[in-house]
Motif scaffolding. Structure first.
Motif, PDB file in Angstrom:
ATOM      1  N   PHE A  56       3.745   5.921   2.738  1.00  0.00           N
ATOM      2  CA  PHE A  56       5.192   6.576   2.321  1.00  0.00           C
ATOM      3  C   PHE A  56       5.285   7.223   1.354  1.00  0.00           C
ATOM      4  O   PHE A  56       6.504   8.057   1.357  1.00  0.00           O
ATOM      5  CB  PHE A  56       5.693   4.703   1.100  1.00  0.00           C
ATOM      6  CG  PHE A  56       5.741   3.390   2.598  1.00  0.00           C
ATOM      7  CD1 PHE A  56       5.917   4.127   3.509  1.00  0.00           C
ATOM      8  CD2 PHE A  56       5.732   2.031   1.263  1.00  0.00           C
ATOM      9  CE1 PHE A  56       5.941   2.469   4.096  1.00  0.00           C
ATOM     10  CE2 PHE A  56       5.740   1.221   2.135  1.00  0.00           C
ATOM     11  CZ  PHE A  56       5.713   1.276   3.261  1.00  0.00           C
ATOM     12  N   TYR A  84       6.351  -0.451   8.971  1.00  0.00           N
ATOM     13  CA  TYR A  84       5.576  -0.966   9.007  1.00  0.00           C
ATOM     14  C   TYR A  84       5.148  -2.326   8.846  1.00  0.00           C
ATOM     15  O   TYR A  84       4.032  -2.585   9.899  1.00  0.00           O
ATOM     16  CB  TYR A  84       4.549  -0.107   7.202  1.00  0.00           C
ATOM     17  CG  TYR A  84       3.080  -0.740   6.798  1.00  0.00           C
ATOM     18  CD1 TYR A  84       2.397   0.089   6.788  1.00  0.00           C
ATOM     19  CD2 TYR A  84       2.872  -1.447   6.276  1.00  0.00           C
ATOM     20  CE1 TYR A  84       1.281   0.059   6.703  1.00  0.00           C
ATOM     21  CE2 TYR A  84       1.836  -1.589   5.696  1.00  0.00           C
ATOM     22  CZ  TYR A  84       0.801  -0.785   5.710  1.00  0.00           C
ATOM     23  OH  TYR A  84      -0.325  -1.495   5.368  1.00  0.00           O
ATOM     24  N   SER A 102       9.583   0.674   5.985  1.00  0.00           N
ATOM     25  CA  SER A 102       9.003  -0.161   5.620  1.00  0.00           C
ATOM     26  C   SER A 102       8.991  -1.182   6.588  1.00  0.00           C
ATOM     27  O   SER A 102       7.727  -1.773   6.739  1.00  0.00           O
ATOM     28  CB  SER A 102       9.604  -0.949   3.844  1.00  0.00           C
ATOM     29  OG  SER A 102       9.339   0.161   3.277  1.00  0.00           O
ATOM     30  N   TYR A 147      13.151   2.366   3.175  1.00  0.00           N
ATOM     31  CA  TYR A 147      12.995   0.817   3.721  1.00  0.00           C
ATOM     32  C   TYR A 147      12.900   0.883   5.240  1.00  0.00           C
ATOM     33  O   TYR A 147      12.268   0.133   5.994  1.00  0.00           O
ATOM     34  CB  TYR A 147      15.057   0.662   3.207  1.00  0.00           C
ATOM     35  CG  TYR A 147      14.779  -0.911   4.323  1.00  0.00           C
ATOM     36  CD1 TYR A 147      14.798  -2.089   3.913  1.00  0.00           C
ATOM     37  CD2 TYR A 147      15.938  -0.817   5.878  1.00  0.00           C
ATOM     38  CE1 TYR A 147      15.171  -3.305   4.779  1.00  0.00           C
ATOM     39  CE2 TYR A 147      15.521  -1.994   6.173  1.00  0.00           C
ATOM     40  CZ  TYR A 147      15.258  -3.698   5.360  1.00  0.00           C
ATOM     41  OH  TYR A 147      15.455  -4.424   6.591  1.00  0.00           O
ATOM     42  N   ALA A 163       2.082  -6.492   4.186  1.00  0.00           N
ATOM     43  CA  ALA A 163       3.949  -5.785   4.979  1.00  0.00           C
ATOM     44  C   ALA A 163       4.688  -6.437   4.513  1.00  0.00           C
ATOM     45  O   ALA A 163       5.730  -6.361   3.265  1.00  0.00           O
ATOM     46  CB  ALA A 163       3.664  -5.275   5.696  1.00  0.00           C
ATOM     47  N   TRP A 221       6.096  -6.865   0.633  1.00  0.00           N
ATOM     48  CA  TRP A 221       6.829  -5.388  -0.010  1.00  0.00           C
ATOM     49  C   TRP A 221       7.794  -6.410   1.085  1.00  0.00           C
ATOM     50  O   TRP A 221       8.850  -5.431  -0.239  1.00  0.00           O
ATOM     51  CB  TRP A 221       5.977  -4.291   0.698  1.00  0.00           C
ATOM     52  CG  TRP A 221       6.456  -3.568   0.504  1.00  0.00           C
ATOM     53  CD1 TRP A 221       7.071  -2.053   1.448  1.00  0.00           C
ATOM     54  CD2 TRP A 221       7.170  -2.567  -0.639  1.00  0.00           C
ATOM     55  NE1 TRP A 221       7.933  -0.792   1.065  1.00  0.00           N
ATOM     56  CE2 TRP A 221       8.369  -0.870  -0.190  1.00  0.00           C
ATOM     57  CE3 TRP A 221       6.973  -2.452  -2.034  1.00  0.00           C
ATOM     58  CZ2 TRP A 221       8.503  -0.763  -1.588  1.00  0.00           C
ATOM     59  CZ3 TRP A 221       7.488  -1.954  -2.913  1.00  0.00           C
ATOM     60  CH2 TRP A 221       8.542  -1.151  -2.957  1.00  0.00           C
ATOM     61  N   LEU A 222       8.338  -5.689   1.449  1.00  0.00           N
ATOM     62  CA  LEU A 222       9.144  -5.848   2.597  1.00  0.00           C
ATOM     63  C   LEU A 222      10.328  -7.063   2.310  1.00  0.00           C
ATOM     64  O   LEU A 222      11.391  -6.843   1.667  1.00  0.00           O
ATOM     65  CB  LEU A 222       9.501  -5.927   4.304  1.00  0.00           C
ATOM     66  CG  LEU A 222      10.634  -5.689   5.310  1.00  0.00           C
ATOM     67  CD1 LEU A 222      10.681  -4.687   5.065  1.00  0.00           C
ATOM     68  CD2 LEU A 222      10.581  -5.884   6.447  1.00  0.00           C
TER      69      LEU A 222
END
Length: 337
Positions: free
Chosen positions: A54, A179, A176, A173, A193, A196-197
């Motif tokens: 990132f 990922y 993300s 975004y 992941a 975080w998303l």
């Protein structure tokens, strides 16, 4: 430059969707991710690969923005914003995939329709973890749930972060989301992941639900429950909001909590069951009028699977109205900035 770039990107997508496809090459990101995973400390510190993949691209974009503003002019950011925003939009043709599912369902091919739903879902988190369905009613319900999230992920969430944080927000975004798709299901990396998303989607999901309420059936949208919901995934919250905007029963609408203990009598349990049944009937009566207005056909709420299929078809124009709503809102706000 934000509004002008947004309009330019929407025009490019409308007139030449292949342009976005040519820019959306993720090989560099996957290569960078594999390199980050090979770092010696990555095994003991799963957060490290995500930070690396990132930070580096975002740093390049921020340096490019500073260079353009410092040596040229802020007006020239247009030539950076447009390609970054095009890249950040979701992969594939969302409307084509939805129409493909609708055409497959019309042919009665449940096997292919189920595969299309699974492909569209990808690695997106599903609270109920339902990957197989035995009937068209369940399949249409899953399709609507996946469509609700993928339409949000491919367009609205990107535009939300682009308006909030420019090219940096939109790119963050999209990286993300990529990922998450590149992680092994149920692994520690996948859990990280997803969390975080979910966090970065949190404000956009609530705003999407509010938008659907404005352009759909406001009364039946579970706005307060959606805003306060910190337990369910983005997909589930969006599904409840979308179904509410279409006037259909939602999990949040028909849910009744019954504390079962030794003091609960069979009569009380039966009364609670009757209340749930009444709530479902009331919601379906509201849904009948909404669906008839949206798709222009007469349906009985109990006519399955036609009723669930009508919800899938009526979700497409709701997305178009949502997009037009925010383009108009951003244009109006731009006049006063």
């Amino acid at each position: 430059m934000i509004f002008l770039s947004l309009i330019a990107v929407l025009a490019i997508i409308y007139w030449s969707n292949n342009t976005a496809s040519m820019l959306q090459r993720d090989g560099w990101f996957i290569w960078l991710l594999n390199r980050a995973r090979s770092l010696p400390s990555a095994a003991s510190f799963p957060l490290l690969p995500m930070i690396v993949v990132f930070i580096l691209p975002l740093l390049v974009v921020m340096i490019a923005i500073w260079t353009i503003v410092h040596f040229l002019s802020a007006n020239f950011l247009f030539f950076l914003y447009v390609p970054v925003l095009l890249y950040s939009l979701g992969r594939g043709d969302f409307l084509a995939e939805v129409n493909n599912y609708i055409a497959t369902a019309n042919r009665g091919d449940s096997v292919l329709a189920s595969k299309l739903v699974d492909d569209l879902r990808g690695h997106a988190e599903d609270d109920n973890d339902i990957n197989t369905t035995n009937d068209w009613k369940s399949l249409h319900a899953q399709a609507l749930k996946v469509i609700g999230y993928r339409g949000f992920e491919r367009t609205f969430a990107v535009l939300f972060w682009f308006v909030i944080a420019g090219a940096v927000g939109a790119l963050l975004y999209r990286m993300s989301a990529i990922y998450r798709e590149q992680t092994a299901p149920h692994s520690n990396e996948a859990v990280l992941a997803e969390k975080w998303l979910w966090l970065i989607e949190f404000p956009a999901v609530r705003l999407m639900g509010l938008t659907w309420a404005f352009v759909g059936n406001f009364d039946s949208c579970p706005l307060r429950d959606s805003v306060l919901d910190t337990e369910n995934s983005s997909m589930t919250i969006l599904n409840n909001s979308l179904r509410g905007a279409l006037g259909a029963p939602t999990d949040l609408y028909i849910k009744t909590t019954v504390e079962v203990s030794a003091d609960v009598t069979p009569e009380e349990l039966e009364e609670a069951a009757e209340e749930i049944a009444e709530a479902v009937i009331e919601a379906e009566e509201i849904a009948q009028e909404t669906i008839e207005d949206l798709v222009g056909i007469t349906l009985s709420p109990q006519a399955e699977p036609a009723y669930s299929f009508a919800l899938v078809k009526s979700s497409v124009p709701l997305y178009s109205r949502s997009l037009l709503f925010w383009v108009g809102a951003i244009a109006f706000a731009t006049l006063f900035i």
